[in-house]
Design an enzyme around this catalytic site. Structure first.
Site, PDB file in Angstrom:
ATOM      1  N   TYR A 105      48.267 -90.977 -62.791  1.00 59.68           N
ATOM      2  CA  TYR A 105      47.044 -90.352 -62.285  1.00 59.68           C
ATOM      3  C   TYR A 105      47.424 -89.004 -61.691  1.00 59.68           C
ATOM      4  CZ  TYR A 105      42.986 -89.423 -59.357  1.00 59.68           C
ATOM      5  OH  TYR A 105      41.897 -88.830 -58.778  1.00 59.68           O
ATOM      6  N   GLU A 192      40.418 -83.907 -62.647  1.00 58.64           N
ATOM      7  CA  GLU A 192      41.140 -85.179 -62.625  1.00 58.64           C
ATOM      8  C   GLU A 192      41.595 -85.553 -64.025  1.00 58.64           C
ATOM      9  OE1 GLU A 192      39.811 -89.074 -60.359  1.00 58.64           O
ATOM     10  OE2 GLU A 192      39.108 -89.170 -62.409  1.00 58.64           O
TER      11      GLU A 192
END
Ligand code: GDP
Ligand code: MN
Length: 396
Positions: A105, A192
């Protein structure tokens, strides 16, 4: 403003970030056609992904792999029209499927408190970061970028090593730079990548090689900065926005729906906040924040009124106008007109002071609507509105 994955990936590619090739299709047949060249170039599988402004598409069945053009058509057919978190899927992204070794992530967000861009990274990629934050907060690593210099290379290296990406540290540092540029260039408040993946590339000499790839992308743009990014405004997906928000923006009104029962129509953001505070203090709950802006004309007043009334929870309306550039009579005309247009009649309390306030009171009185009351002071207006909402709530 949230961007669809395929738009977000366009912005990542502009900064040179590693994103696998992709196409977008609106029908199953078009998805099959789009996939053909990927199979032709040697892809073993193709991934078909629902394009909706919601996370967790994988879990919802909106991300599927297919091993042939026929199967692409079949899974695209399943995904198109699917309902994901209340949104109907109208488009799919088609891309050669990556062979994933590990998922990470990585994100940049605007940290308003620190007034800096914050990088967040975790080796626990693929799943939603909120879950990681709850179950295993230590697995997320944070570092702030410098406000002028951006994320310095040593900071990116630190983050990469914390995430266990030591073997890919050069590529990781370049990706951090690209993400930062994506953030700054587009005035984004979130960029993101989840998953950022170690992918196995099969090269012709048959030895698999690893690389880092951005397999998913989520970007939100700061709405206040959109005026200087007309090319991003074109990426707006009106079909997936709340129609109330769309209408408010088109009328130039600042409108935010809340969950109370008293609709507020106010000119000026500060006055709107004060009005909401006073409603709360008097024991009521505002149904919205609404700033109709300076110099409000009759047609904008009418538009604002229909926005307020589109919320069925509204049991009473409080109009609080300070006439400066906005003229009281103009607002009063707008209110009378709006009442005539509306099917739903909700009790309304009006307090207008300042420019042409007397005329405004006369116009409202002449209209003779028994559900419209005028107030002398703001405190009185608030009390009347709270009482009206309470009795409407009690009777229905
Ligand atoms: P999200 O669920 O909305 O965040 O959608 P993602 O694009 O992140 O996809 C969800 C999951 O599908 C990923 O975490 C991967 O495990 C898987 N996935 C996505 N793209 C690929 C791909 O190209 N190849 C493989 N094997 N899996 C993928
Ligand atoms: Mn994802």
């Amino acid at each position: 403003m949230k961007l669809q994955e395929y738009h977000a990936k366009t912005l990542l590619l502009r900064q040179g970030l590693p994103v696998p090739a992709y196409s977008v299709a609106e029908t199953a047949a078009a998805a099959r056609l789009a996939a053909a060249p990927y199979f032709g170039a040697g892809a073993g599988r193709v991934v078909v992904k629902a394009q909706v402004l919601a996370g967790g598409r994988g879990k919802a069945g909106g991300v599927k792999l297919a091993a042939s053009p026929e199967e692409v058509e079949q899974v695209a057919d399943e995904i198109l029209g699917m309902d994901i978190k209340g949104i109907a899927v109208r488009r799919v992204l088609v891309a050669p499927a990556a062979e994933i070794a590990r998922e990470f992530y990585l994100a940049c967000v605007l940290d308003r408190t620190e007034q800096r861009v914050l990088f967040m990274g975790s080796a626990e990629g693929g799943v939603e970061i909120e879950q990681v934050a709850e179950a295993n907060p230590d697995a997320i690593h944070y570092v702030h970028a410098h406000p002028h210099l951006g994320l310095l290379d040593y900071q990116a290296r630190w983050l990469g090593f914390e995430m266990g990406l030591g073997d890919h540290i050069r590529d990781f540092v370049a990706i951090c730079r690209g993400l930062y540029l994506t953030m700054i260039t587009n005035d984004a408040d979130l960029v993101e990548v989840n998953p950022l993946a170690i992918v196995l590339d099969h090269v012709p000499d048959a030895t698999a090689r690893e690389s880092l790839q951005c397999l998913d992308a989520k970007i939100t743009i700061d709405d206040s900065a959109l005026a200087r990014h007309p090319e991003l405004e074109e990426m707006r997906d009106l079909d997936e926005e709340d129609p109330v928000d769309v209408a408010a923006r088109q009328q130039g009104l600042s409108f935010i729906r809340l969950d109370g029962s008293i609709g507020c129509m106010v000119n000026g953001a500060g006055l709107a906040m004060t009005t909401m505070d006073l409603i709360k203090r008097a024991g009521g709950q505002p149904a919205n924040f609404l700033d109709i802006g300076g110099g409000a004309k009759a047609d904008r007043v009418a538009a604002a009124m229909s926005l307020i009334l589109s919320d069925t929870a509204v049991k009473a309306i409080l109009v609080n106008i300070f006439g400066g550039i906005a003229r009281g009579d103009e607002v009063a005309h707008g209110l009378v007109e709006a009442r005539l247009q509306q099917a739903r009649h909700v009790p309304m309390v009006v307090r207008i002071v300042g420019t042409n306030a007397d005329e405004a009171a006369r116009i409202l009185a002449d209209a003779g609507d028994p559900d419209v009351k005028t107030a002398e002071s703001l405190d009185q207006a608030v009390d009347m509105a709270v009482a009206a909402a309470a009795s409407a709530g009690a009777s229905g």
